[in-house]
Write an enzyme that holds these catalytic residues in place. Structure first.
Site, PDB file in Angstrom:
ATOM      1  CE  LYS A 228      15.234 -74.303  20.478  1.00  0.00           C
ATOM      2  NZ  LYS A 228      15.538 -72.808  21.037  1.00  0.00           N
TER       3      LYS A 228
ATOM      4  CB  THR B 230      23.917 -63.599  27.413  1.00  0.00           C
ATOM      5  OG1 THR B 230      23.344 -62.263  26.062  1.00  0.00           O
ATOM      6  CG2 THR B 230      25.061 -64.089  26.574  1.00  0.00           C
TER       7      THR B 230
ATOM      8  CB  THR C 187      24.355 -59.583  23.508  1.00  0.00           C
ATOM      9  OG1 THR C 187      23.319 -59.493  21.923  1.00  0.00           O
ATOM     10  CG2 THR C 187      23.677 -57.770  23.907  1.00  0.00           C
TER      11      THR C 187
ATOM     12  CD  GLU D 240      23.264 -60.869  13.810  1.00  0.00           C
ATOM     13  OE1 GLU D 240      24.193 -61.140  13.620  1.00  0.00           O
ATOM     14  OE2 GLU D 240      22.379 -60.116  12.868  1.00  0.00           O
TER      15      GLU D 240
ATOM     16  CD  GLU E 246      12.948 -62.030  18.538  1.00  0.00           C
ATOM     17  OE1 GLU E 246      12.471 -62.090  18.593  1.00  0.00           O
ATOM     18  OE2 GLU E 246      13.956 -62.521  19.037  1.00  0.00           O
TER      19      GLU E 246
ATOM     20  CB  CYS F 280      17.510 -58.170  22.799  1.00  0.00           C
ATOM     21  SG  CYS F 280      17.685 -59.279  21.947  1.00  0.00           S
TER      22      CYS F 280
ATOM     23  CE  LYS G 225      10.991 -57.464  16.530  1.00  0.00           C
ATOM     24  NZ  LYS G 225      11.776 -56.665  16.187  1.00  0.00           N
TER      25      LYS G 225
HETATM   26  P1  NAD Z   1      17.316 -68.387  22.265  1.00  0.00           P
HETATM   27  O1  NAD Z   1      17.202 -68.800  23.602  1.00  0.00           O
HETATM   28  O2  NAD Z   1      16.702 -68.369  21.316  1.00  0.00           O
HETATM   29  O3  NAD Z   1      18.311 -69.396  21.816  1.00  0.00           O
HETATM   30  C1  NAD Z   1      19.464 -69.258  22.746  1.00  0.00           C
HETATM   31  C2  NAD Z   1      19.774 -71.127  22.206  1.00  0.00           C
HETATM   32  O4  NAD Z   1      20.895 -71.580  23.139  1.00  0.00           O
HETATM   33  C3  NAD Z   1      18.498 -71.942  22.305  1.00  0.00           C
HETATM   34  O5  NAD Z   1      18.534 -72.901  21.693  1.00  0.00           O
HETATM   35  C4  NAD Z   1      19.431 -73.155  23.300  1.00  0.00           C
HETATM   36  O6  NAD Z   1      18.983 -74.690  23.797  1.00  0.00           O
HETATM   37  C5  NAD Z   1      20.788 -72.589  22.966  1.00  0.00           C
HETATM   38  N1  NAD Z   1      22.145 -73.745  24.132  1.00  0.00           N
HETATM   39  C6  NAD Z   1      22.185 -73.129  25.428  1.00  0.00           C
HETATM   40  N2  NAD Z   1      23.358 -73.658  25.780  1.00  0.00           N
HETATM   41  C7  NAD Z   1      23.691 -74.346  24.817  1.00  0.00           C
HETATM   42  C8  NAD Z   1      24.728 -74.703  24.431  1.00  0.00           C
HETATM   43  N3  NAD Z   1      25.692 -74.910  25.378  1.00  0.00           N
HETATM   44  N4  NAD Z   1      25.867 -75.358  23.373  1.00  0.00           N
HETATM   45  C9  NAD Z   1      23.978 -75.074  22.328  1.00  0.00           C
HETATM   46  N5  NAD Z   1      23.228 -75.020  22.507  1.00  0.00           N
HETATM   47  C10 NAD Z   1      22.868 -74.310  24.023  1.00  0.00           C
HETATM   48  O7  NAD Z   1      18.368 -66.837  22.621  1.00  0.00           O
HETATM   49  P2  NAD Z   1      18.386 -65.708  20.756  1.00  0.00           P
HETATM   50  O8  NAD Z   1      17.359 -64.824  21.160  1.00  0.00           O
HETATM   51  O9  NAD Z   1      18.753 -66.711  19.813  1.00  0.00           O
HETATM   52  O10 NAD Z   1      20.100 -65.018  21.819  1.00  0.00           O
HETATM   53  C11 NAD Z   1      21.051 -65.728  21.224  1.00  0.00           C
HETATM   54  C12 NAD Z   1      21.472 -64.087  21.691  1.00  0.00           C
HETATM   55  O11 NAD Z   1      21.770 -63.316  20.808  1.00  0.00           O
HETATM   56  C13 NAD Z   1      21.373 -63.551  22.621  1.00  0.00           C
HETATM   57  O12 NAD Z   1      22.766 -63.102  24.156  1.00  0.00           O
HETATM   58  C14 NAD Z   1      21.116 -62.678  22.530  1.00  0.00           C
HETATM   59  O13 NAD Z   1      21.241 -61.024  23.161  1.00  0.00           O
HETATM   60  C15 NAD Z   1      21.839 -62.101  21.085  1.00  0.00           C
HETATM   61  N6  NAD Z   1      20.614 -61.538  20.205  1.00  0.00           N
HETATM   62  C16 NAD Z   1      19.351 -61.540  20.044  1.00  0.00           C
HETATM   63  C17 NAD Z   1      18.441 -61.063  19.210  1.00  0.00           C
HETATM   64  C18 NAD Z   1      17.315 -61.367  18.928  1.00  0.00           C
HETATM   65  O14 NAD Z   1      16.510 -60.887  18.335  1.00  0.00           O
HETATM   66  N7  NAD Z   1      16.936 -62.270  19.226  1.00  0.00           N
HETATM   67  C19 NAD Z   1      19.116 -60.062  18.103  1.00  0.00           C
HETATM   68  C20 NAD Z   1      20.427 -59.445  18.384  1.00  0.00           C
HETATM   69  C21 NAD Z   1      21.467 -60.367  19.347  1.00  0.00           C
END
Ligand code: NAD
Length: 441
Positions: free
Chosen positions: A36, A87, A123, A153, A157, A268, A331
């Site tokens: 990535k 998470t 979150t 946050e 999306e 989420c 979505k």
């Molecule tokens: P995601 O799965 O797309 O991304 C998580 C990333 O973290 C991955 O790239 C993974 O390789 C990386 N990762 C895992 N362990 C790691 C480490 N030790 N060090 C560095 N990188 C590491 O998840 P996301 O959708 O981006 O969500 C992340 C958080 O944000 C969650 O808690 C989610 O609930 C929250 N959130 C997401 C959104 C959304 O729209 N996707 C919106 C608001 C909040």
């Protein structure tokens, strides 16, 4: 301008990194997934998000944004570290799996030797930030000079760039025992939004953590409320879309998030309301959230109802039916298929004997990886060719604008099932189609 790091470059982190650079900060994005990181460094976004690729490339070229897998480099680079890892829901439990957020602290804190702030954006269950603060201070040579603050946050999306550059509010949770410089540094980082008079709420850690799950619980409840009304409309032969319009004119209720249909999914809302219930239980406050179990139940029942509706249209049996499923993402304007209602329904239909061909404008690769046994087409026309029924399960603009004439001569049976109530029933009926929606006659 501030030197910041973004730890975890998934949907949230990649967007945050690119947008922080767009605001003029010098940004280092870090992830444990080397593939990535290589893609991002090359200016490629590993998922679909409108506008993100341009913002990413522009800032890499300007020298404000780069990526790495090294925590040592991250600790040396910035004084503000945004924690953006996943998470997810724990396997077989409602609670959130916090191993990734904990591993960020474990990997970063030992390398931090001077004043720095870790801003959690993931979150998390209430109480996590305080615990991570203890953990970080214990592990870091900087001790009390390393602060943990929470900055939830709210990006959506599909609108992630706009939501990050022009948020509707900013929330910062600060450790009340050691306020430090987290607020001041956040004010510097978000100076552009603050100059635009974005509401800025400074509170304690627990409130900041709760704000995010409370907001998602409210949204989930609103969707399940209208879907519960859809169940009643089905029972009473009424129309939920008219009902939603009529109640939505009341400004106290509002029309947004009142679209009855297949319900919510994604990475989420479902896992956030479940983790919230689990955490309330730990805090002996489970009664406060028992309604969320019903919100979850109503939501999941919509998927079953969609399958039943399809079976009804085929006189009780799906064996041998050829179905075109339009939509795989949870979505529109996203390629995210995590807990996607559309794919869930497609899978159930196939298990009941239908042959299912799926088309989605952007989520094909992710869908194929998650449900390899479904058939996939490269266009609406290809998916619909020879189909006995067309199901619209994600409301992409392209599907909302479909005209019955586009499909005439392609399909075998003129049946359209609208899982998102996004088509005009009159238009389809007038063209000789059998139209069925959720919660409408
Ligand atoms: P995601 O799965 O797309 O991304 C998580 C990333 O973290 C991955 O790239 C993974 O390789 C990386 N990762 C895992 N362990 C790691 C480490 N030790 N060090 C560095 N990188 C590491 O998840 P996301 O959708 O981006 O969500 C992340 C958080 O944000 C969650 O808690 C989610 O609930 C929250 N959130 C997401 C959104 C959304 O729209 N996707 C919106 C608001 C909040």
């Amino acid at each position: 301008m501030t030197k910041v790091t973004v730890l975890g470059t998934g949907y949230l982190g990649a967007t945050h990194a690119a947008c922080m650079a767009e605001l003029g900060h010098e940004v280092l994005g870090v992830d444990v997934d080397a593939g990535k990181i290589a893609k991002l460094q090359d200016g490629q976004v590993p998922f679909f998000e409108p506008e993100l690729e341009e913002v990413l490339r522009r800032n890499i070229e300007a020298g404000r944004l780069r990526f790495s897998t090294s925590y040592r480099e991250a600790a040396a680079w910035g004084t503000a570290h945004f924690l953006c890892v996943g998470t997810p829901q724990k396997r077989g439990e409602y609670a959130a799996d916090l191993r990734y957020v904990e591993s960020v602290i474990d990997e970063l804190a030992p390398h931090i030797t001077g004043p720095a702030v870790i801003y959690g954006k993931s979150t998390v269950p209430v109480g996590t930030a305080a615990r991570l603060g203890d953990r970080a201070r214990a592990l870091s040579p900087a001790g009390e000079q390393l602060e943990v603050a929470w900055n939830p946050e709210f990006l959506r999306e599909g609108f992630a760039i706009g939501d990050t550059l022009r948020p509707d509010r900013l929330v910062i949770g600060i450790d009340p025992v050691r306020p430090g410089r987290a607020e001041q540094l956040a004010r510097e980082i978000y100076a552009t939004a603050l100059a635009a008079e974005t509401p800025f709420l400074v509170t304690d850690l627990a409130t900041a953590e709760l704000v995010k799950v409370a907001a998602n619980s409210f949204l989930a409840t609103k969707i399940s409320f209208i879907n519960a009304m859809a169940e009643l409309c089905e029972a009473a032969d009424a129309d939920v879309t008219v009902l939603a319009d009529a109640i939505g004119y009341d400004a106290r209720i509002g029309r947004r998030f009142l679209n009855a249909g297949l319900g919510f999914g994604g990475g989420c809302l479902p896992k956030d309301i479940r983790a919230f219930m689990a955490r309330a239980g730990e805090l002996h406050a489970h009664q406060a959230l028992t309604f969320l179990r019903e919100v979850d139940n109503v939501n999941m029942r919509r998927r079953t109802r969609m399958v039943e509706l399809t079976r009804e249209v085929f006189d009780g049996s799906l064996i041998g039916a050829r179905l075109a499923v339009l939509g795989a993402a949870f979505k529109p304007d996203s390629d995210d298929v995590r807990d996607s209602p559309a794919l869930n329904v497609a899978g159930q239909l196939q298990l009941q004997g239908a042959s299912v061909t799926v088309y989605d404008p952007h989520a094909m690769d992710n869908a194929r990886a998650l449900f390899p046994t479904l058939d996939y087409a490269t266009s609406v026309a290809e998916a619909c060719k020879g189909a006995d029924a067309v199901l619209v399960l994600t409301e992409w603009q392209q599907f909302r604008e479909l005209d019955p004439a586009d499909l005439t001569g392609l399909v075998r049976g003129n049946r359209v099932l609208d899982g998102r109530n996004c088509l005009d029933p009159q238009l389809w009926s007038a063209a000789g189609w059998t139209y069925r929606g959720l919660g409408r006659h």
